[in-house]
Structures are given as C-alpha cells and as structure tokens.
Design a protein around this motif. Structure first.
Motif, PDB file in Angstrom:
ATOM      1  N   LEU A  32     -45.240  24.515 -10.630  1.00 41.18           N
ATOM      2  CA  LEU A  32     -45.177  24.908  -9.219  1.00 41.18           C
ATOM      3  C   LEU A  32     -46.475  24.582  -8.496  1.00 41.18           C
ATOM      4  O   LEU A  32     -46.470  24.135  -7.342  1.00 41.18           O
ATOM      5  N   HIS A  36     -46.501  22.653  -5.023  1.00 40.88           N
ATOM      6  CA  HIS A  36     -46.504  23.545  -3.867  1.00 40.88           C
ATOM      7  C   HIS A  36     -47.919  24.070  -3.629  1.00 40.88           C
ATOM      8  O   HIS A  36     -48.647  24.343  -4.584  1.00 40.88           O
ATOM      9  N   VAL A  39     -48.303  29.414  -4.133  1.00 33.04           N
ATOM     10  CA  VAL A  39     -47.445  29.992  -5.162  1.00 33.04           C
ATOM     11  C   VAL A  39     -47.796  31.468  -5.258  1.00 33.04           C
ATOM     12  O   VAL A  39     -48.961  31.826  -5.499  1.00 33.04           O
ATOM     13  N   THR A 157     -43.960  29.634  -2.031  1.00 35.53           N
ATOM     14  CA  THR A 157     -43.006  29.606  -3.136  1.00 35.53           C
ATOM     15  C   THR A 157     -43.216  30.873  -3.952  1.00 35.53           C
ATOM     16  O   THR A 157     -44.299  31.080  -4.513  1.00 35.53           O
TER      17      THR A 157
END
Length: 799
Positions: A32, A36, A39, A157
């Motif tokens: 992730l 992104h 997170v 996210t």
C-alpha cells in the motif's frame, strides 16, 4: 541542546522486544505504501497499530531517499501543535513571513520521505487538515497514520488492523497461531524458565481465544506467568469475562474485551500499585525523579516508588523507553494511559496531580532559564545538563502549557514561556514559542512585570524569525514595562534585541545608543551574560560600519566575559562574528581558527542555524586557501542543513558561497546561475543585496544571471550540491590517519567498531553507552564524511 542536526534517515525507536508474526500484514502495508501516499492503520486501542506501523516504516526506509520519521500525536490538541510536532522532528524553522504550515511545506517540497503520524485520534480533524495541505504542496511526502478512526480525506487508504490469528479448538497446531506465539515469547521474557507442555498449550490457546487475539491483552496476560500458572490465568479470565457487567455494553466486542483484560490486570494490583498507575498518567513519559516529585505523598512514600514502578513494568503496564541523558525513562502505551487517566479523574486526584506536574515543569524550565544566563558560579556542563533535561521533557512541558491554557492560568503560562525561551531559541522552535507566548499574553496578565518579561522574550523570537515589525513593537512595550518594574536583566536583554533590530534596519546610531546603555547597565548590575552579548553586538555594529579594528576589540571583550563565566554557547556565537571580521581583514588563519572552535561548540550544542554559519565560514576560508575539496565538503553540509531546516537566508548565503568557489574553479556559467538564484531569495526575504556584487552578471552572463533568478530554490540547491560533489570527488579521499581531524575520538571508536561489523546494540555494550547515543554518533559520522550508510563507513575505515 537541540535535536541532532546530522542528516540521519530515520528517528524510529529501538524495538525493546521481539516482533512476532504479522508477516502477511506487513507485506500488505508495504504494498500500500508503494502505491498510495496516505495509508491509515485503524483499529481499537491495543490491537497493535503503533508496533505494526513502526515495523513497516523500518522496512520501507529504502523506498524513501530522505528517510522515515516518527511524529507522536498523542498529546496534540490543535493544528498548531500538529504542525509544530512535525516541524520539531524534521528540524524545520519558520520565519516572520511564512506561517508554520507554509514553512514546513517549503522544507518538505523537494524531499521524498515517509511521515509516521502515531496516535492521531486525539486531534484527527486537525491532522487531516495538515495532511491534506502537505499532500498538495509536497509531492514526495507520504504518510503512515495510526488512529482509532480514519482521517476521512479523499486520498486516504484505510487498512483495518486485524487481531492476531487465534487457534481454533481441535484444528491444527495451536503453536502455529500468531497469538499463541506472542504469548509464549512474552511469557519467556517474564519467566526465563517458562516451558510449553501440552496442558499449558491448551490453556494458552484458551487465553488467546478469550482475548480475541488482541496483542495488548495477550501481553498483559503473559506478564502474569511469574505469579500465576497459565491455567490460573485462563480461569480468572473466564470468570472475569463471564461476569462482564461494567463498561459500555454498546461498544464493539473487541473494545469491551480489551477493557475487560485491562480491568483484570488493574484489579490484580495492590492499592499502592493502582494509585501509582493512575497518577503516572499525568506524564507523557518520565523518570524516577519526576515520578517521586509528582506522585509521592503520605499514602505513597517516595521510597516505595522504585519497587512499585518495577512491579508495573513487570506486569507490562509500564514500558521502559531507555536511558536519556543518564536517566532511565518510562512511559505507558496510549491505551493504558487513557485507562489510567480515567481512573485518575474518578479518584478526585486529577487537579492536584496536574498542578504538581506543572510545578515540576516550571521548576525544570526556570532552572534552565537561570543557568542559561547565570554568572561564573555555573559551569558549562551544568548549563548543558539543564538544557538537555528540558529537551527530554519537551512533551511534559507542552502538557503543562496546555493545562495552563485550559484553566486560563495566564501567570503560570507566561512563567513557562519566559523560562522556556532558551529551549525554543536554540532548538529553532520559534513558531511554537511565539504561539504559546501570544496565547497567554492575550489572556491578560495582572502581573505587569511578568508581562514585560514575556514581551521582551517574544521580541527575541520575532527577531530570530526576521519579523522586524513585531520585534520593534513588542520589544519597545516590553522594555517600557521592564524599566517600570526595575528588572535590569530584562531591560538589558531588550536593549540588545532592539539594537540588533536597528542594525538590521540600518539605524546604526540608534543601535549604538542602545548598546552603550546596555553596557553601562550590565556593568553596574554585574550581569556578565548580557554585557557579553552587548559587547559582541557592538562588534557587529563596528563591522557594519567598516571599523574592523574596533570590531576585533569588541569581540575580544565579549569573549573575555563569556569565557570567564564558561558560557560556550555565547562564546560560539561571538566567535562566528570574530571569524567574519578576521576573514574580511584577510587573516585567513585567524578566521579558520575562530570558525573551527565555534563549529566544535555548535556540533555539541546542536543549534542548526549557527552550525550552518560555522560550516559556511570554514568552507569560505578553505576555498581562499586553495583547499577546494575540503571547502566544498563544508559548504555542502552547510547548504544541506539550511535547506532541510527551512533557513532561506542561510540557503541564499550557501548558494552564493558555492557559486564563488565554482567560479574560481572555472565553472562560471553554473556559478552565475547560482548567484542569481541566491540574490532572488534575498530579495524575496526583503534582505539587502550581498555585500560584494557578482562580477559575472553583464554581457554574455546576463542571460545566465536571469535564468538563475527564475530558478526555484530546490533546483538551485540541487545544482549547487552537484557542483560540490563534483569538486569533492576531483581530489583523493582523506587517508584514515587523517580521521582525528574530522571525527571526535568517540566517533572514531564507533567507526572502527562498525568496520568490525558490530551492530549499534553491540557497540553500545562495548563502549558502555546507550544505543540511541551510538545512533547519533553514526549519523554524525555519515554527515562529516559525506556518507549515507554503515557500509560506506565500514569500507572507509577498513581502507
């Protein structure tokens, strides 16, 4: 005194025990983070968000060239504090023209790094606002956030942290379950002879199921193996959970489970242990001396606290942080601390304990304020120790400021602000100091003398932020109030600050009058600190007027005074000015001697702006002596330090210094671009042009000069660093035998042990110092030698 200025790549704490399981979770989080920029790890307290985030961040270091940085948000209460905590970790400095958010964004704009924002649930809305602003302005910055609720911003996210896997009855080997592995590991840490039998394994599996795989609950249960068998622990948990009649029944099951196990652990404490646990919740972290001063009374004698604290550590309710400045520090996990603070509020003791906590913070801060300006009766080691003590308790200081603001206690708040002024100044926390001082001044203070003291110190913060208007306005009012109160030391300080402001504004006659008054007053009142600063400022004034011989005399007078009271911070500042005068006079040997002595002091103290000025001074002198490679190394470090901490004027000076050396080496085109960029930065800051006009800015070079003026600061810095790197690599590296001229004896010892393949922990044991101290030495070695890894240090020392 300040945070370490070396360009390390992370500030993550050492892991104090083994990380168990979570391999799949780590892989997911790392994936992730690669895809992104925000997170967020969400979950109930005790689920393991922080530990998981720190392990993931440590493994992600290679993805971020400028490192990973932990920012603790548990005590943050507003957006200013959120920004301030991030800026403190990164060493970013604001100034009078930029808001703290803008200054932080400017520092981060060209950097690729990961910010780990931990325990954000207390200020989730403010954290969300700051993160959104930095995302928009800083394309290379990513965030790993831990919180009990999401930030709820578009780019976020969210990853819900699951509990550890628990063994299903009758299915597979229970030892393969992460929760059981954690229990066994922690049980062995508390009882080294703990062994697993089939009977025990069944009980451990039942415990892990009862605790829903929540790591904190499992660790608390495992801490009991010294007192209870695992079957007894399982039975007591069964009883406790069967009669679960307390807490919020509407809360999610895991929250009720965690509350149950903390209640169970709390109820197994005796009365004194329970009392100490709740009282310790007033601290962010603490040492034994602080705990005794705040928590002890007739019911809880100070002589009993060490044994009680050891008992709480044994039960995993208190965590050992490690040794800081010769004192062992402790803290609670945020979940435990929240639980204990609720217990404290229920006990009716909260106000009394928080007031005692503030009294201790005031005592520490005011001890620093006294030692910072005291005469010869205080040694430098005592001054430095007082400063380091306040640095260690910075979060407790912030808690005391917050508590005072919540209560509207303007007097106590301003006393803290006055006392913390040396801490804020040296550490570059100018925006933080200004924020708190303004907040308490706005409340209205009945003590006019204290108000005057606070305003004078506020003016000094404004001067250091290049906020000329505020310096004069607040400084003049503070001077008036301090004159009326007969506070001679604050009057002298105000006169010195206003004189420096006058010099900056070109009001040289007025500056001379103020300094003459300050010298007369400080001599009459036996105030060698402020007299030394006044004499040093007279040296700067004489240099500004072109009277170099007079400037040398004034600087020597200042040094005599400051050396007599063993105040190396003041000596270091004065040496910088004396070095500039020697440099202007053509005395390169004298200039180098001044800059190098000042550099040694600043490396020990850690004041980023002054350290950068020393490095730049040494670099300029070395260049004039023909030692180009050494000069570039000093200028590279100075420029990097200025740029990474948001010192825009220092960045402009660094660019011009590199440009000057590059031009002398025949790189006139790139040098002209850098000089143009430096001049544009000065213009934007409202600063006058540099003293010596750039010779290559007309004719064929006019276009290059204008290109430089249009160049963004980040791009100009990258160009300067490339030139410096090329200049350094054009000469042979220094032989190992030359290391003592670069490294301190302790740094050389550390480098040799790195060359032997030893870890930080092994080096710490070998040299009888803490692993954190070893890490600081490693960072300093990397900076001094231009390296960025232990491998390079090892190769260099072995060569």
């Amino acid at each position: 005194m300040a945070a370490n200025t070396a360009q390390a790549r992370q500030n993550l704490p050492l892991e104090l025990n083994r990380f168990v399981g979570r391999e799949r979770d780590l892989d997911t989080i790392l994936r992730l983070l690669r895809n992104h920029r925000v997170v967020t790890l969400c979950g109930v307290g005790g689920i393991g968000k922080t530990r998981l985030a720190l392990r993931a961040a440590a493994q992600a270091t290679d993805y971020f060239r400028d490192g990973v940085w932990l920012c603790e948000m548990a005590e943050a209460t507003d957006r200013e504090e959120v920004v301030g905590r991030i800026a403190t970790v990164l060493g970013a400095r604001g100034d009078g023209e930029r808001s703290p958010e803008r200054a932080l964004a400017d520092v981060l704009r060209s950097r690729r790094l990961l910010l780990v924002l931990d325990n954000c649930e207390h200020a989730v809305a403010d954290v969300a606002t700051v993160v959104e602003q930095l995302l928009a302005r800083c394309p290379g910055v990513s965030f790993l956030v831990t919180t009990r609720e999401p930030l709820r911003i578009p780019s976020e996210t969210v990853w819900r942290v699951p509990p550890l896997a628990v063994p299903e009855p009758g299915e597979g080997d229970p030892l393969s379950a992460e929760s059981v592995q954690l229990f066994v590991d922690r049980a062995r840490a508390h009882a080294h002879d703990f062994t697993m039998t089939p009977e025990r394994l069944d009980s451990v599996a039942e415990i892990c199921r009862r605790l829903d795989g929540i790591p904190l609950g499992i660790e608390l249960a495992a801490a009991r193996v010294r007192l209870l068998s695992v079957s007894q622990i399982a039975e007591r948990l069964n009883d406790r959970f069967t009669v679960l009649t307390y807490g919020d029944r509407s809360a999610p099951a895991r929250q009720r489970t965690l509350r149950a196990v903390i209640d169970w652990s709390h109820d197994m404490l005796d009365e004194q242990e329970q009392t100490l646990l709740r009282r310790l919740s007033v601290f962010s972290d603490w040492d034994l001396e602080l705990a005794e001063a705040v928590c002890a009374d007739e019911a809880l004698p100070a002589s009993s606290l060490l044994d009680l604290l050891v008992s709480l550590v044994d039960r995993s309710l208190v965590t050992v942080v490690g040794e800081v400045e010769g004192r062992m520090r402790y803290r609670m996990l945020d979940t435990i601390r929240h639980y204990a603070s609720v217990r404290l509020a229920e006990s009716g003791e909260e106000e009394r304990l928080r007031l005692r906590h503030r009294e201790q913070m005031l005592a520490l801060a005011e001890d620093l304020a006294h030692r910072a300006v005291a005469g010869p009766e205080v040694s430098w080691s005592e001054r430095l120790s007082a400063f380091q003590r306040v640095c260690a308790d910075r979060d407790n200081m912030r808690a005391a400021l917050n508590w005072s603001a919540e209560r509207g206690d303007a007097v106590e708040g301003l006393r803290l602000c006055v006392a913390l002024r040396p801490y804020w100044m040296v550490n570059g926390l100018l925006s933080e100091g200004a924020h708190w001082t303004d907040r308490f001044l706005e409340m209205g203070c009945p003590d006019e003398a204290l108000r005057g003291q606070a305003m004078v110190r506020r003016a000094e913060l404004a001067w250091d932020r290049s906020d000329q208007a505020s310096t004069v306005r607040v400084g003049e009012e503070g001077l008036r109030l301090c004159r009326e109160a007969g506070d001679h030391a604050s009057v002298a300080l105000a006169l010195n600050i206003l004189a420096m402001s006058d010099i900056r504004a070109g009001n040289l006659e007025r500056a001379g009058e103020r300094l003459a008054e300050s010298v007369a007053l400080t001599r009459a009142t036996d105030d060698p600190w402020n007299e030394g600063i006044a004499r040093s400022t007279q040296g700067a004034l004489a240099a500004r007027r072109g009277r170099l011989a007079e400037a040398r005399t004034r600087y020597e007078e200042a040094l005599t005074l400051l050396r007599a009271i063993d105040h190396r911070w003041g000596v270091g500042l004065t040496l910088i000015g004396q070095g500039r005068v020697a440099e202007a006079s053509g005395d390169l040997t004298g200039a180098e001697r001044c800059f190098r002595e000042a550099l040694e002091i600043q490396r020990a103290v850690g004041g980023a702006p002054e350290l950068a000025r020393c490095l730049a001074g040494v670099g300029r002198v070395l260049a004039r002596q023909g030692k180009v490679a050494e000069a570039y190394e000093c200028l590279r470090e100075s420029l990097t330090l200025c740029h990474n901490t948001g010192q825009r004027l220092g960045t402009a000076r660094g660019l011009l210094a590199v440009a000057t050396v590059a031009a002398a080496q025949g790189q006139a085109e790139e040098a002209t671009r850098l000089a143009g960029a430096a001049e544009r930065i000065r213009e934007r800051l409202g600063q006058p042009a540099s003293g010596t006009p750039w010779p290559l800015r007309a004719g064929a070079f006019a276009r290059l000069w204008e290109e430089g003026r249009r160049m963004e600061a980040d791009r100009a810095v990258r160009l300067a660093l490339r030139l410096a790197a090329a200049g350094r690599s054009s000469s042979h590296p220094a032989p190992v035998d030359a290391a003592p001229a670069v490294l301190t004896p302790r740094e050389r010892e550390v480098a040799q042990l790195i060359g032997q393949g030893m870890s930080n922990r092994s080096i710490a044991e070998q040299l009888f110092i803490s692993p954190a101290t070893v890490a600081r030495h490693v960072a300093n070695i990397n900076t001094k030698l231009g390296f960025n890894s232990r491998t390079q240090i090892a190769a260099w020392i072995n060569r």
